[in-house]
Design a protein around this motif. Structure first.
Motif, mmCIF file in Angstrom:
data_model
loop_
_atom_site.group_PDB
_atom_site.id
_atom_site.type_symbol
_atom_site.label_atom_id
_atom_site.label_comp_id
_atom_site.label_asym_id
_atom_site.label_seq_id
_atom_site.Cartn_x
_atom_site.Cartn_y
_atom_site.Cartn_z
ATOM 1 N N LEU A 114 0.768 -1.103 0.158
ATOM 2 C CA LEU A 114 0.018 0.109 0.037
ATOM 3 C C LEU A 114 0.947 1.326 -0.002
ATOM 4 O O LEU A 114 0.367 2.524 0.428
ATOM 5 N N SER A 115 2.053 1.260 -0.321
ATOM 6 C CA SER A 115 2.969 2.439 -0.360
ATOM 7 C C SER A 115 2.558 3.112 -1.470
ATOM 8 O O SER A 115 2.155 2.925 -2.390
ATOM 9 N N GLY A 116 2.730 4.580 -1.021
ATOM 10 C CA GLY A 116 2.632 5.756 -2.315
ATOM 11 C C GLY A 116 1.326 6.502 -2.134
ATOM 12 O O GLY A 116 1.273 7.334 -2.935
ATOM 13 N N ARG A 117 0.872 6.327 -1.130
ATOM 14 C CA ARG A 117 -0.607 7.229 -1.104
ATOM 15 C C ARG A 117 -1.087 7.072 0.446
ATOM 16 O O ARG A 117 -0.477 6.422 1.252
ATOM 17 N N ALA A 118 -2.010 8.101 0.621
ATOM 18 C CA ALA A 118 -2.429 8.266 1.958
ATOM 19 C C ALA A 118 -3.849 7.301 1.977
ATOM 20 O O ALA A 118 -4.397 6.891 1.199
ATOM 21 N N TYR A 119 -4.089 7.034 3.488
ATOM 22 C CA TYR A 119 -4.905 6.177 3.875
ATOM 23 C C TYR A 119 -5.656 6.716 5.000
ATOM 24 O O TYR A 119 -4.952 7.342 6.156
ATOM 25 N N HIS A 120 -7.002 6.464 4.930
ATOM 26 C CA HIS A 120 -7.726 6.597 6.460
ATOM 27 C C HIS A 120 -7.653 5.455 7.223
ATOM 28 O O HIS A 120 -7.695 4.187 6.695
ATOM 29 N N VAL A 121 -7.328 5.745 8.515
ATOM 30 C CA VAL A 121 -7.228 4.389 9.403
ATOM 31 C C VAL A 121 -8.522 4.467 10.520
ATOM 32 O O VAL A 121 -8.588 5.302 11.416
ATOM 33 N N PHE A 122 -9.379 3.697 10.320
ATOM 34 C CA PHE A 122 -10.403 3.418 11.374
ATOM 35 C C PHE A 122 -10.357 2.235 12.210
ATOM 36 O O PHE A 122 -10.064 1.030 11.616
ATOM 37 N N GLU A 123 -10.488 2.277 13.251
ATOM 38 C CA GLU A 123 -10.392 0.966 14.335
ATOM 39 C C GLU A 123 -12.067 0.514 14.800
ATOM 40 O O GLU A 123 -12.633 1.355 15.161
ATOM 41 N N THR B 135 -2.858 8.924 6.841
ATOM 42 C CA THR B 135 -1.400 8.806 6.968
ATOM 43 C C THR B 135 -1.005 8.105 5.581
ATOM 44 O O THR B 135 -1.772 7.348 4.962
ATOM 45 N N SER B 136 0.130 8.609 5.322
ATOM 46 C CA SER B 136 0.969 7.882 4.320
ATOM 47 C C SER B 136 2.198 6.940 4.710
ATOM 48 O O SER B 136 2.911 6.595 3.922
ATOM 49 N N ARG B 137 2.294 7.033 6.022
ATOM 50 C CA ARG B 137 3.375 6.508 6.674
ATOM 51 C C ARG B 137 2.921 5.126 7.394
ATOM 52 O O ARG B 137 1.599 4.933 7.506
ATOM 53 N N ASN B 138 3.781 4.437 7.968
ATOM 54 C CA ASN B 138 3.437 3.310 8.765
ATOM 55 C C ASN B 138 2.298 3.444 10.000
ATOM 56 O O ASN B 138 2.460 4.740 10.441
ATOM 57 N N VAL B 139 1.551 2.920 10.026
ATOM 58 C CA VAL B 139 0.472 3.272 11.160
ATOM 59 C C VAL B 139 0.934 2.502 12.584
ATOM 60 O O VAL B 139 1.377 1.382 12.786
ATOM 61 N N GLY C 56 -3.930 -9.085 23.434
ATOM 62 C CA GLY C 56 -5.163 -8.132 22.810
ATOM 63 C C GLY C 56 -5.070 -8.103 21.325
ATOM 64 O O GLY C 56 -4.010 -8.481 20.612
ATOM 65 N N VAL C 57 -5.939 -7.541 20.727
ATOM 66 C CA VAL C 57 -6.017 -7.339 19.355
ATOM 67 C C VAL C 57 -6.425 -5.853 18.960
ATOM 68 O O VAL C 57 -7.498 -5.097 19.778
ATOM 69 N N ARG C 58 -5.893 -5.503 17.931
ATOM 70 C CA ARG C 58 -6.763 -4.139 17.233
ATOM 71 C C ARG C 58 -6.901 -4.081 15.733
ATOM 72 O O ARG C 58 -5.916 -4.762 14.898
ATOM 73 N N VAL C 59 -7.979 -3.984 15.342
ATOM 74 C CA VAL C 59 -8.482 -4.370 14.189
ATOM 75 C C VAL C 59 -8.847 -2.969 13.321
ATOM 76 O O VAL C 59 -9.556 -2.379 13.728
ATOM 77 N N VAL C 60 -8.245 -2.582 12.208
ATOM 78 C CA VAL C 60 -8.224 -1.321 11.488
ATOM 79 C C VAL C 60 -8.638 -1.776 10.221
ATOM 80 O O VAL C 60 -8.120 -2.635 9.561
ATOM 81 N N ALA C 61 -9.341 -0.572 9.643
ATOM 82 C CA ALA C 61 -9.381 -0.481 8.198
ATOM 83 C C ALA C 61 -8.749 0.689 7.588
ATOM 84 O O ALA C 61 -8.736 1.490 8.024
ATOM 85 N N LEU C 62 -8.271 0.249 6.522
ATOM 86 C CA LEU C 62 -7.359 1.277 5.600
ATOM 87 C C LEU C 62 -8.188 1.472 4.213
ATOM 88 O O LEU C 62 -8.298 0.647 3.476
ATOM 89 N N ARG C 63 -8.680 2.852 4.305
ATOM 90 C CA ARG C 63 -9.144 3.006 2.781
ATOM 91 C C ARG C 63 -8.529 4.255 2.429
ATOM 92 O O ARG C 63 -8.016 5.122 3.107
ATOM 93 N N PRO C 64 -8.529 4.360 0.953
ATOM 94 C CA PRO C 64 -7.602 5.529 0.424
ATOM 95 C C PRO C 64 -8.337 6.658 0.708
ATOM 96 O O PRO C 64 -9.496 6.973 0.722
#
Length: 772
Positions: free
Chosen positions: A640-649, A659-663, A672-680
């Motif tokens: 997924l490199s090269g663009r920005a993403y919305h991060v929702f948990e 972010t366009s960097r590592n989350v 424990g667990v954290r579940v996130v969705a990454l959308r352009p």
């Protein structure tokens, strides 16, 4: 798959070979045989002939076939066949032993790949002690997952399934893997090596990795080779690549094709995704355990009926405890089930569910009528005594020692067939959970000793399959390889439990089950449907905390396979039932652990979704350690490199921004667990996700984004309540006429939804407007 170009080279002078891909690979490999009276090693043999010609291999197409024939001494011929496909993406090896003598000979094992020597023979980069090895356990409950070689050196655990003769050969400080292993070098640019047997038709196969050895063994179990006969291994594949998971997935496809797997493939037609999954309720972990009865099961079944539309389970499975005693499987415990098992199956079916029944078809209690009347049907140990595989408490319903039914005995085999035939045809059960299956493949004396343990295992499973017909067969406690092509689904880990930890990695514990489920993800829909074991969400009669319950729910859901729920309904509060809402129905694809070989204490599970013009990724950060930890999502690892993403948990319903960097997710709790969705991220009105389902949301939401407008249509197939989340560019507010939108401090907008009321939502972002 591997993009590496592989090369096979034979050194005639030394009697050894190499398999390389650029600077990486193995060298100085020999062929070895363990006979009853001697050991043979190609490095010490004369070479009779070497040939190299064009040829074909099943499933692999055209390529080069190289054959090396060794003189194994008086009366023995050995041949190594190496196949390199034209695209050079791997090398396959096959070994043959020919008895040229006038006397039969007994063979313990054939080994087409042996690399020995302190620190030599295998080059993958970095310090060898820091290499990671993927251990694949022998049966359902056997520990599986990545192990650092340094940790293996400190272990005194023997791979008991190999038998006493081979344990000395393997020694301590090695990782023994059933069928297949991955070895990951420790340098930054290190590749992975996959070594794996391509079928389990005739022999079990193991791969051993240690500080001073790499060894592939076909376990021929003292096979007797008559004069003139040939003993042959199945193909062994060697494959180098940059990343382990794609290699495993390719291997799974090849193994499944050779074994004629019966997986559920969700791509085959356009029916709903949930039509390709099996969900149900299971009695064993519900709190009832073995103390089940018709009355208790009926009460819970009626409670489920009041909310059946909420979850739409398919099966209702009665686990251990219904029988009089192991072995006497046609004699029901009439104190608990006074009207018998057909009455229970009929009641379950009247409730719109498919009835399922647990059985351990090859286990026989010493207290059973069968053991007293037919001791000749049972396996024996080397001393001629009845072989005992378990010694259960006398006061338990198992009642003491457990013997093994010998399926090579014709009358014993017919008894197994009669048991299953009665369960499915007379009693009416359409799902059978067959447990403790591995017992017929342990070392011991049988009626027919000409069969290998692998062949015995396959024979026993085929008896079950033949009587089941098209009904659903779930294997458990079973060697995995021989079951492919016979079972519909397979347990892939130890039992879950009301606790997380156990010191032994194969013992019942939720943490152990989670680790195995992650490591064996690649088997789903390639070998069979994966069964990660049951999901418990209750908050009483358990030591699991909320974080651990969410982790179990997430990992089971992202396994893509069988989903069995095991709680008594009146023990589950509404907030815990909402956890179940989020994982049912099951999305039928397994998530990939992208960092499988890089950490033994955490993992990143990855799903990718494409629906129409929408694409999004769901990532689960699973903290397997005992400590709170900051965890990171690498966009590069996800492609997924090269663009920005919305991060929702999901679980905490948090928007983490763009972010366009590592989350980085701070403070993931132990277990424990954290579940996130990454959308352009676009400068428009963007749908972030929903809390209706763990896919966020491939099941309940159809989304169409149109610049500053967004339409969301909800499926009302299941009643669900939750929230939708959206994002609008700075200076805009979000408006809808279908409900109350709430602006949140994290920069997102949310709206509560109920699939039983409003199903169509039209959102619009308006600059500078007030209100919603």
């Amino acid at each position: 798959m591997s993009a590496f170009e592989h090369k096979f080279s034979f050194d005639r002078e030394r009697g050894t070979y190499s398999v390389t891909a650029g600077a990486w690979g193995l060298s100085g490999a020999s062929v070895q045989v363990l006979l009853e009276d001697r050991d043979l090693d190609s490095a010490q043999m004369l070479v009779e002939s070497v040939s190299d010609e064009a040829g074909q291999w099943p499933q692999m197409g055209a390529g080069r076939v190289e054959r090396i024939v060794f003189d194994g001494g008086p009366g023995i011929g050995l041949e190594l066949e190496a196949f390199t496909p034209d695209d050079r993406h791997c090398v396959l090896l096959r070994m043959r032993l020919t008895n040229r003598s006038q006397q039969p000979m007994r063979v313990l094992t054939l080994q087409p790949l042996v690399v020995e020597g302190e620190g030599g023979g295998l080059e993958l980069g970095g310090p060898r002690n820091d290499w990671t090895v993927l251990r694949e356990g022998w049966h359902s409950w056997s520990a599986s997952g990545p192990v650092r070689l340094a940790e293996a050196l400190e272990s005194d655990e023997h791979p008991w399934e190999l038998g006493p003769e081979l344990q000395g050969l393997i020694g301590l400080g090695s990782v023994t893997s059933d069928r297949v292993t991955l070895v990951q070098g420790s340098a930054d640019d290190s590749p992975c090596l996959l070594a794996g047997w391509l079928d389990n038709q005739k022999y079990f196969g193991s791969v051993v990795v240690g500080h001073a050895q790499l060894r592939a063994l076909a376990l021929t179990d003292w096979a007797e080779v008559a004069p003139g006969e040939v003993l042959e291994t199945s193909p062994l594949v060697l494959l180098l690549g940059s990343h382990g998971p794609p290699l495993l997935e390719w291997y799974g496809e090849q193994f499944g094709r050779r074994m004629q797997a019966l997986p559920y493939r969700p791509e085959v037609d356009g029916s709903p995704a949930e039509a390709k999954t099996v969900s149900g309720w299971l009695s064993w972990y519900s709190g009832l355990g073995s103390d089940i009865s018709a009355e208790r099961l009926s009460r819970n079944l009626q409670q489920y009926q009041s909310q059946a539309e909420r979850w739409r389970l398919r099966s209702w499975v009665i686990d251990d405890g219904w029988q009089s005693v192991a072995g006497d499987w046609l004699t029901v415990n009439h104190q608990r089930f006074p009207q018998g098992m057909k009455q229970m199956a009929d009641e379950i079916r009247r409730c719109g569910l498919e009835p399922g029944l647990w059985v351990a078809p090859f286990m026989v209690s010493q207290a059973s009528m069968l053991a007293r009347e037919h001791p000749d049907w049972l396996m024996r140990d080397e001393g001629g005594e009845l072989l005992s595989v378990f010694n259960m408490p006398e006061e338990s319903h198992w009642r003491g020692r457990q013997y093994v039914l010998d399926v090579t005995h014709p009358q014993a085999a017919e008894y197994v067939a009669e048991v299953v035939r009665t369960m499915v045809r007379q009693w009416g059960f359409s799902l059978i959970k067959a447990d403790f299956l591995f017992v017929i493949a342990v070392h011991g004396l049988r009626h027919d000793m000409s069969l290998s343990r692998c062949e015995v295992m396959r024979r026993g499973l085929e008896i079950l399959r033949r009587e089941m017909g098209e009904r659903f067969l779930l294997g458990c406690g079973c060697p995995l390889g021989p079951a492919v092509g016979v079972v519909d689904a397979m347990r892939i880990g130890p039992d879950v439990a009301e606790h997380w930890h156990d010191d032994h990695a194969s013992s019942p514990a939720t943490g152990n089950a989670v680790r195995n489920t992650i490591a064996r993800y690649w088997q789903h829909n390639r070998l069979y449907m994966n069964d990660a074991d049951a999901l418990m969400v209750r908050q009483v009669e358990t030591q699991l905390n909320l974080e651990e319950v969410r982790t179990l729910a997430t990992v089971v859901a992202m396994s893509g396979g069988l989903m069995m729920w095991s709680d008594v309904l009146d023990s589950v509060s509404e907030d815990r039932r909402l956890i179940l809402d989020k994982v049912l129905p099951v999305w039928p694809h397994a998530a990939r652990p992208v960092d499988l070989m890089h950490s033994t204490h955490s993992t990143t599970l990855h799903w990718r979704f494409v629906q129409g013009d929408s694409q999004w990724d769901v990532v689960a950060l699973v903290n397997l350690s005992d400590y709170r930890s900051d965890m990171e999502i690498s966009l590069a690892d996800l492609g997924l490199s090269g663009r920005a993403y919305h991060v929702f948990e999901l679980w905490r319903e948090r928007y983490h921004g763009r972010t366009s960097r590592n989350v980085v997710i701070r403070g993931v709790p132990a277990h424990g667990v954290r579940v996130v969705a990454l959308r352009p991220a676009e400068e428009r009105l963007c749908f972030l996700g929903s809390t209706l389902h763990v896919t966020m949301d491939a099941f309940f939401c159809q989304v169409q984004e149109r610049g500053l407008a967004c339409d969301v249509s909800l499926s009302n197939r299941y009643p669900r309540r939750g929230r939708l989340f959206l994002w609008a560019p700075e200076g805009y507010v979000v408006h809808t006429s279908s409900g109350q939108l709430t602006p949140r401090r994290d920069g997102s907008w949310s709206i509560e939804v109920d699939t039983e009321t409003v199903t169509d939502y039209n959102f619009e972002a308006i600059r500078g407007a007030a209100g919603s």
